[in-house]
Design a protein around this motif. Sequence first.
Motif, mmCIF file in Angstrom:
data_model
loop_
_atom_site.group_PDB
_atom_site.id
_atom_site.type_symbol
_atom_site.label_atom_id
_atom_site.label_comp_id
_atom_site.label_asym_id
_atom_site.label_seq_id
_atom_site.Cartn_x
_atom_site.Cartn_y
_atom_site.Cartn_z
ATOM 1 N N TYR A 54 0.842 -1.192 0.000
ATOM 2 C CA TYR A 54 0.000 0.000 0.000
ATOM 3 C C TYR A 54 0.875 1.239 0.000
ATOM 4 O O TYR A 54 2.068 1.184 0.296
ATOM 5 N N ASP A 55 0.267 2.355 -0.297
ATOM 6 C CA ASP A 55 0.967 3.640 -0.342
ATOM 7 C C ASP A 55 1.430 4.013 1.069
ATOM 8 O O ASP A 55 0.616 4.134 1.986
ATOM 9 N N GLY A 56 2.724 4.196 1.245
ATOM 10 C CA GLY A 56 3.251 4.570 2.540
ATOM 11 C C GLY A 56 2.744 5.906 3.040
ATOM 12 O O GLY A 56 2.750 6.167 4.252
ATOM 13 N N ASP A 57 2.272 6.763 2.136
ATOM 14 C CA ASP A 57 1.740 8.067 2.543
ATOM 15 C C ASP A 57 0.420 7.937 3.302
ATOM 16 O O ASP A 57 -0.042 8.909 3.896
ATOM 17 N N TRP A 58 -0.191 6.764 3.256
ATOM 18 C CA TRP A 58 -1.420 6.551 4.013
ATOM 19 C C TRP A 58 -1.157 6.495 5.518
ATOM 20 O O TRP A 58 -2.080 6.656 6.309
ATOM 21 N N LEU A 59 0.092 6.277 5.897
ATOM 22 C CA LEU A 59 0.417 6.071 7.300
ATOM 23 C C LEU A 59 0.929 7.346 7.947
ATOM 24 O O LEU A 59 1.794 8.028 7.388
ATOM 25 N N PRO A 61 3.097 9.485 10.860
ATOM 26 C CA PRO A 61 4.416 9.217 11.438
ATOM 27 C C PRO A 61 4.359 8.302 12.658
ATOM 28 O O PRO A 61 5.325 7.584 12.945
ATOM 29 N N SER A 62 3.245 8.307 13.377
ATOM 30 C CA SER A 62 3.138 7.507 14.604
ATOM 31 C C SER A 62 2.755 6.061 14.351
ATOM 32 O O SER A 62 2.642 5.278 15.299
ATOM 33 N N ALA A 63 2.553 5.663 13.106
ATOM 34 C CA ALA A 63 2.079 4.307 12.806
ATOM 35 C C ALA A 63 3.043 3.256 13.347
ATOM 36 O O ALA A 63 4.263 3.412 13.239
ATOM 37 N N PRO A 64 2.532 2.177 13.935
ATOM 38 C CA PRO A 64 3.404 1.102 14.430
ATOM 39 C C PRO A 64 4.258 0.518 13.309
ATOM 40 O O PRO A 64 3.835 0.475 12.148
ATOM 41 N N GLU A 65 5.446 0.052 13.678
ATOM 42 C CA GLU A 65 6.372 -0.481 12.687
ATOM 43 C C GLU A 65 5.771 -1.667 11.936
ATOM 44 O O GLU A 65 5.987 -1.839 10.734
ATOM 45 N N LEU A 66 5.005 -2.485 12.639
ATOM 46 C CA LEU A 66 4.397 -3.645 11.996
ATOM 47 C C LEU A 66 3.435 -3.226 10.890
ATOM 48 O O LEU A 66 3.348 -3.874 9.841
ATOM 49 N N LEU A 67 2.734 -2.126 11.096
ATOM 50 C CA LEU A 67 1.827 -1.631 10.070
ATOM 51 C C LEU A 67 2.610 -1.094 8.875
ATOM 52 O O LEU A 67 2.199 -1.261 7.721
ATOM 53 N N ARG A 68 3.747 -0.479 9.137
ATOM 54 C CA ARG A 68 4.598 -0.005 8.039
ATOM 55 C C ARG A 68 5.125 -1.188 7.219
ATOM 56 O O ARG A 68 5.204 -1.131 5.987
ATOM 57 N N ARG A 69 5.484 -2.254 7.911
ATOM 58 C CA ARG A 69 5.978 -3.434 7.208
ATOM 59 C C ARG A 69 4.874 -4.041 6.349
ATOM 60 O O ARG A 69 5.115 -4.494 5.231
ATOM 61 N N TYR A 70 3.650 -4.038 6.893
ATOM 62 C CA TYR A 70 2.523 -4.583 6.130
ATOM 63 C C TYR A 70 2.283 -3.766 4.863
ATOM 64 O O TYR A 70 1.984 -4.319 3.800
#
Length: 261
Positions: A54-59, A61-70
């Motif tokens: 998914y587009d990383g811009d959807w997240l 800055p506070s998003a959990p690392e696991l969500l960034r990996r997903y």
Amino acid sequence: MFTERRLTGECAAVRDAYAPDALVLNCDRDFETLDPAVAEELLLVTDSVDPISYDGDWLPPSAPELLRRYAGGDLTVGMPGDGGVAWTRQTTPPCVFVKPRLETSPDPFVSFLLAEALVEVGLDEPEHFLGFFGERYRDLVSATDDRLDATDQYQLAAALYDAYLGLQTRREFADWADDYPDLHAAWADAGERLTPRLDDLPAEMAQGRTAFAAAAELACSGVKHGLDLPAPFAALDTDAYLQYGADYAVQWAETTFEKMA
């Protein structure tokens, strides 16, 4: 790590009706998110694996690392909040995973969870809330920033998506009394067991014994059973939520948290 689970009776019939291509797998250990190396073992039991991104811009800055990996390109199967049964369409065929934590659970309850997952696989919906909220996830986080931390925001988003799916799956279960009577009874029983907890929820929230995100998780579980929900969660049990999806959920969060200010 994975062995095919043989389905019989009503569960087999539900798979044939809702997700005929799905592969149901027993897992030899519990997980929230499979390690990428372990996830690659799915290639041994499936035809192909196509990781989602998914587009990383959807997240925020506070998003959990696991969500960034997903959101990234690495194969990520399973996420916190999936429970004892998880599913993915990142494989061909789609896979439903039954975790060892369910070994001590009553068979009817396990069958209900399996049937629910098979119905969800058959829906044309994302397998995770990030695909549901998309760029509006940042708006959900913004609406709750004053009261929830990143972990609670994740829990709330997962609960809201669970309610959205529950509005759809309950329509199926509610009509199963004749075709799948045992699964219908298990669905009804799970709802009856949840009812006392929902009845106590307003007092628990008022007394600070249950945090908002945890209350949302409990209340949104009630949606899939058509139970009476306390405010402010009752506003999620509406056809308008099905119609407007993430926009409705974000508007609900904005209105709810403005009133809490």
